[in-house]
Scaffold this motif. Structure first.
Motif, short mmCIF file in Angstrom:
data_model
loop_
_atom_site.label_atom_id
_atom_site.label_comp_id
_atom_site.label_asym_id
_atom_site.label_seq_id
_atom_site.Cartn_x
_atom_site.Cartn_y
_atom_site.Cartn_z
N LYS A 16 0.86 -1.19 0.00
CA LYS A 16 0.00 0.00 0.00
C LYS A 16 0.90 1.24 0.00
O LYS A 16 1.70 1.43 0.91
N TYR A 17 0.75 2.02 -1.05
CA TYR A 17 1.53 3.27 -1.13
C TYR A 17 0.67 4.45 -0.66
O TYR A 17 -0.56 4.43 -0.78
N CYS A 18 1.34 5.50 -0.21
CA CYS A 18 0.65 6.78 -0.05
C CYS A 18 0.48 7.36 -1.46
O CYS A 18 0.90 6.76 -2.44
N GLY A 19 -0.11 8.56 -1.55
CA GLY A 19 -0.35 9.14 -2.87
C GLY A 19 0.90 9.67 -3.56
O GLY A 19 0.94 9.80 -4.77
N GLY A 20 1.92 10.00 -2.78
CA GLY A 20 3.18 10.44 -3.37
C GLY A 20 3.21 11.87 -3.87
O GLY A 20 3.76 12.15 -4.93
N ARG A 27 9.66 5.82 -3.79
CA ARG A 27 8.94 4.73 -3.12
C ARG A 27 8.90 3.45 -3.96
O ARG A 27 9.11 2.35 -3.46
N VAL A 28 8.64 3.64 -5.25
CA VAL A 28 8.53 2.47 -6.13
C VAL A 28 9.90 1.79 -6.28
O VAL A 28 9.99 0.56 -6.26
N PRO B 54 -0.92 2.07 -8.30
CA PRO B 54 -0.89 1.78 -6.86
C PRO B 54 -0.16 2.84 -6.06
O PRO B 54 -0.53 3.15 -4.92
N GLU B 55 0.87 3.42 -6.67
CA GLU B 55 1.68 4.40 -5.94
C GLU B 55 1.04 5.79 -5.88
O GLU B 55 1.60 6.71 -5.30
N HIS B 56 -0.15 5.95 -6.47
CA HIS B 56 -0.82 7.25 -6.42
C HIS B 56 -2.32 7.17 -6.07
O HIS B 56 -2.95 8.19 -5.83
N GLU B 57 -2.87 5.98 -6.08
CA GLU B 57 -4.33 5.86 -5.94
C GLU B 57 -4.85 6.40 -4.60
O GLU B 57 -5.99 6.81 -4.51
N ASP B 58 -4.00 6.39 -3.59
CA ASP B 58 -4.49 6.86 -2.28
C ASP B 58 -4.89 8.33 -2.32
O ASP B 58 -5.77 8.77 -1.60
#
Lengths: 98, 488
Positions: A16-20, A27-28, B54-58
């Protein structure tokens, strides 16, 4: 961690990533590095995969505004800096050896 | 079924629209593939694609308060302070990934302002605008649509109210009332992303008085409704996009666009009318929309991220990165950019719940933030040009670099270091040119000045919203003019 035949088992990690919005590290790339370092000892799966052993929460800064409450009720490991990443990598490496 | 479209599906959905678009005096038959428009379509497409990453969906997705389903945040009605904060973060993220206006925020802001205003009108007049609005919102969320939020009328003579203009069409107004709906005429200017939108949501642009009742209207239409015509705005250096995929375009992937949208006796069914002559609610709709949209200028922080990155890169390519004044200028750029970020986060963090349940950002802080946006990008751009050097505007074209005759001279004389190809140096200079004086300067600079209201609009709001009495009381008590409850 061992499988049924007593061999070191494979860990399944949901990501689970944050939005970045303003990440202090890539992160990736960190997750990719972790995957490469642990090789076949770890498998990255969907965050909501029922077979996931734990969820790796990767946030680009210490604010960690990621929505954790909506995640499945499983153990979580947090990475919000490069030092966190090293610590988690060592921890997982030791776990997959045992 | 709830769609969460990806970029490809979004592009295909646009191909089904029958928009009437004009550019350079001619009808554009294929809007999606037009080389000048297409980069702007791709910028909107990024808002869809990033929702699947996945790295931005939040940040890019939210949970619909209507259905409980996962939706694109651009169709979401803010349900918490956290939603408001994530909206600001989404703006920065997408600005940093596209380095241009990605056009979709204005529709989100219109939806949120209408969710508050329709509820308030119903409370006073017993109308059913909110019910209509929620049905429309469900349609937008279900189909993951892009909406153009259309507020700015041409306005004619600024000293006259809508009803007193020499031409009644200078403000959008109702020209006919029918049993099944209304007919409207007028235009909306500077419409960002208009031809990349599935829907157009119209709102009044200023406070209306009783004499302006026919102008106090809000409604939504499909973007290709009969009677709507789009006339594309020109941008500085726009025809470079006709030269093929050369690096002279600066940003190789994305761009923005604006258009004049003309409504010539357009029919609107009642179920899509959200305000009809309730002139006393025009101010409310304008101010709530303005506060949301002034927050949306979080995107400029993201574009600033790119420009700072470009300035640092050209400094390194030029071998100037260790000069103390260059280091200090980069620090100043970051200081200004992060100050902008402070404003858009602060107005979100100080948000509150409105009676209908929608969360509204802080109006005063949103106006302060936007006031900063009218200034800081200009200073950041000035410093970027300072660091870039004059070559940004004097260097030959990509075609010259590729020329068998003169390319070797361009290569030789614009090379700064062994390890940096001349082409890389020219590419980063073209990107700085693009953002500070090319097509992207429309979004980064002039839109920062006038979009969501010109600087004076924010200053009027700041004057109205600050509690001056409170400040005076504190001052008078501390110097002994008035008696307070200070520690003696």
């Amino acid at each position: 961690m061992r499988d049924r035949k007593g061999r070191p088992g494979k860990l399944k990690a949901g990501i689970k990533y944050c939005g970045g919005c303003r990440p202090e590290f890539d992160r990736v790339a960190v997750v990719k590095e972790l995957r490469e370092a642990l090789g076949e000892a770890i498998e990255m799966v969907r965050m909501d995969d029922e077979e996931a052993d734990f969820i790796l929460v990767v946030t680009g800064c210490k604010t960690a505004c990621v929505d954790v409450e909506s995640l499945p009720l499983k153990a979580k490991k947090y990475i919000s800096s490069l030092s966190d990443a090293r610590r988690v990598m060592e921890e997982l490496a030791n776990k997959t050896k045992t | 079924m709830n769609k969460l479209m990806n970029a490809k599906e979004y592009e295909e959905s646009l191909r089904k629209l029958k928009l009437k678009v004009y550019m350079f005096g001619k009808r554009v038959e294929n809007v999606v593939d037009d080389p000048i428009i297409r980069p702007s379509m791709k910028a909107v497409a990024a808002t869809y694609e990033y929702a699947h990453k996945p790295e931005h969906e939040d940040i890019m997705t939210a949970t619909s308060h209507l259905t409980g389903k996962k939706i694109n945040r651009f169709t979401h009605i803010h349900q918490s302070v956290e939603d408001l904060v994530k909206k600001s973060k989404m703006g920065r993220l997408l600005g940093s990934q596209t380095a241009c206006c990605f056009q979709r925020c204005v529709g989100m802001d219109a939806l949120n302002a209408l969710s508050i205003t329709t509820h308030a009108i119903d409370e006073k007049y017993g109308t059913e605008y909110n019910k209509r609005f929620l049905k429309y919102l469900g349609y937008v969320q279900e189909n993951d649509l892009t909406c153009d939020g259309a507020m700015t009328d041409p306005k004619g003579n600024r000293s006259l109210s809508p009803a007193k203009q020499f031409d009644p069409d200078l403000f959008m107004h109702v020209v006919e009332e029918r049993p099944d709906g209304i007919v409207v005429s007028g235009a909306k200017a500077h419409q960002t992303g208009a031809v990349n939108s599935h829907e157009i949501i119209v709102m009044p642009t200023i406070t209306m008085r009783e004499e302006d009742r026919d102008y106090a209207i809000s409604f939504a239409l499909p973007s290709d409704a009969e009677g709507i015509t789009y006339i594309m705005g020109r941008q500085s250096c726009d025809t470079r996009k006709l030269e093929g995929m050369t690096f002279d375009r600066g940003n190789m992937f994305y761009g923005g666009h604006e258009a004049l949208v003309v409504f010539d006796k357009v029919f609107v069914p009642w179920e899509r009318v959200f305000m009809y002559k309730e002139y006393d609610f025009s101010t409310m709709l304008v101010e709530h929309f303005a506060a949301y949209h002034r927050q949306s200028y979080a995107c400029k922080v993201g574009v600033g991220d790119v420009l700072i990155g470009a300035a640092q890169t050209i400094a390194e390519y030029n071998g100037a990165e260790r000069a103390s004044h260059v280091k200090d200028k980069i620090i100043e750029m970051n200081h200004l950019n992060e100050t902008l970020f402070c404003g858009c986060i602060a107005c979100a963090a100080e948000g509150h719940r409105e009676p209908g349940g929608t969360y509204q950002n802080d109006l005063l802080l949103a106006n302060v933030h936007k006031q900063n946006v009218t200034r800081f990008p200009y200073e950041i751009a000035r410093i970027a040009q300072d660091i870039a050097g004059g070559l940004m505007v004097t260097c030959p074209s990509a075609a010259d670099l590729a020329s068998p005759e003169v390319g070797k001279w361009v290569e030789k004389y614009y090379r700064t270091r062994d390890d940096v190809p001349t082409e890389h140096r020219l590419r980063i200079l073209r990107l700085i040119e693009n953002i500070t004086m090319g097509t992207a300067a429309v979004g980064y600079l002039t839109e920062s000045m006038h979009g969501a209201g010109s600087p004076q609009a924010q200053r009027i709001m700041i004057a109205r919203l600050v509690n001056m009495k409170h400040k005076q009381k504190a001052a008078k008590e501390l110097c002994g003019i008035e008696k307070g409850d200070q520690v003696s």
